[in-house]
Write an enzyme that holds these catalytic residues in place. Sequence first.
Site, PDB file in Angstrom:
ATOM      1  N   HIS A  62     -79.670  -2.677 -23.388  1.00 38.93           N
ATOM      2  CA  HIS A  62     -80.771  -2.514 -22.690  1.00 38.93           C
ATOM      3  C   HIS A  62     -80.367  -1.989 -21.303  1.00 38.93           C
ATOM      4  O   HIS A  62     -79.442  -1.557 -21.088  1.00 38.93           O
ATOM      5  CB  HIS A  62     -79.945  -4.435 -22.220  1.00 38.93           C
ATOM      6  CG  HIS A  62     -79.777  -5.103 -23.377  1.00 38.93           C
ATOM      7  ND1 HIS A  62     -78.863  -6.792 -23.368  1.00 38.93           N
ATOM      8  CD2 HIS A  62     -80.830  -5.113 -24.868  1.00 38.93           C
ATOM      9  CE1 HIS A  62     -79.671  -7.117 -24.764  1.00 38.93           C
ATOM     10  NE2 HIS A  62     -80.248  -6.583 -25.414  1.00 38.93           N
ATOM     11  N   LYS A  72     -74.563  -2.379 -12.807  1.00 39.57           N
ATOM     12  CA  LYS A  72     -73.868  -3.928 -13.066  1.00 39.57           C
ATOM     13  C   LYS A  72     -71.772  -3.790 -13.499  1.00 39.57           C
ATOM     14  O   LYS A  72     -71.814  -2.939 -13.615  1.00 39.57           O
ATOM     15  CB  LYS A  72     -74.620  -5.321 -14.443  1.00 39.57           C
ATOM     16  CG  LYS A  72     -74.312  -4.338 -15.578  1.00 39.57           C
ATOM     17  CD  LYS A  72     -75.090  -4.744 -17.146  1.00 39.57           C
ATOM     18  CE  LYS A  72     -76.504  -4.491 -17.259  1.00 39.57           C
ATOM     19  NZ  LYS A  72     -77.118  -5.228 -17.884  1.00 39.57           N
ATOM     20  N   TYR A 132     -71.009 -11.569 -16.071  1.00 37.93           N
ATOM     21  CA  TYR A 132     -71.793  -9.928 -15.465  1.00 37.93           C
ATOM     22  C   TYR A 132     -71.795 -10.085 -14.061  1.00 37.93           C
ATOM     23  O   TYR A 132     -72.478 -10.993 -13.566  1.00 37.93           O
ATOM     24  CB  TYR A 132     -73.367 -10.194 -16.149  1.00 37.93           C
ATOM     25  CG  TYR A 132     -72.850 -10.059 -17.379  1.00 37.93           C
ATOM     26  CD1 TYR A 132     -73.219  -8.187 -18.175  1.00 37.93           C
ATOM     27  CD2 TYR A 132     -72.795 -11.065 -18.594  1.00 37.93           C
ATOM     28  CE1 TYR A 132     -73.501  -7.791 -19.388  1.00 37.93           C
ATOM     29  CE2 TYR A 132     -72.797 -10.771 -19.158  1.00 37.93           C
ATOM     30  CZ  TYR A 132     -73.062  -9.752 -20.277  1.00 37.93           C
ATOM     31  OH  TYR A 132     -73.375  -9.365 -21.599  1.00 37.93           O
ATOM     32  N   ASP A 169     -83.282  -7.297 -30.361  1.00 33.23           N
ATOM     33  CA  ASP A 169     -82.952  -6.513 -30.312  1.00 33.23           C
ATOM     34  C   ASP A 169     -82.472  -5.917 -31.643  1.00 33.23           C
ATOM     35  O   ASP A 169     -82.899  -4.351 -31.964  1.00 33.23           O
ATOM     36  CB  ASP A 169     -80.934  -6.354 -30.163  1.00 33.23           C
ATOM     37  CG  ASP A 169     -80.741  -7.222 -28.928  1.00 33.23           C
ATOM     38  OD1 ASP A 169     -81.715  -6.955 -27.634  1.00 33.23           O
ATOM     39  OD2 ASP A 169     -79.365  -6.965 -28.810  1.00 33.23           O
TER      40      ASP A 169
END
Length: 185
Positions: A62, A72, A132, A169
Amino acid sequence: MIFKELDLKGAFEIQLEFKEDVRGFFMRTYDNEFFKKHGLDRTWVQESESFSRLKGTIRGLHLQLPPHTEAKIVRVLTGEVFFAVVDLRKDSPTFAKWASVIVSEENKKMIYVPEGLALGMMALTDNCRLHYKIDRVHSPESAWTIKWDDSDLAISWPLAKPAAISEKDANAKSFKDFLYSVSTL
């Protein structure tokens, strides 16, 4: 915190240090000054959590496209996860290369993924919970997914077949499609 830069410039494996006694342990999971010393001066605007029930669950690869690229920090709260990061910065000497880190509740590591890198993960145990920190609010119209097992990227995933994968995905675009569709990153 001990920062170890991966083979992809700007991506780090971060070893958390903890103090343990009869009560359990304490560890700092974020310190703005430590991050600034490593050139990672960010304002974190979003925190998220994911849970993967089954060993072999795949998420990714991603990324967010400009102007919504994001950095991140990801930490594993429970379980063990294989992370793969792919450099998609066209002017980078490591463009189209990948690096990996295994992060777990046991090894107390985190991974820092800068803008311009795609992130994928595979759960190596059942019941993986991830936390995250993200420096931009998610922008669905800027989201892009590259096929996790793309032959041009040739990532060495620990398991050959996913136990669980989202429809998004599973139907991701190839790396070649990414190259043809995206002009800059």
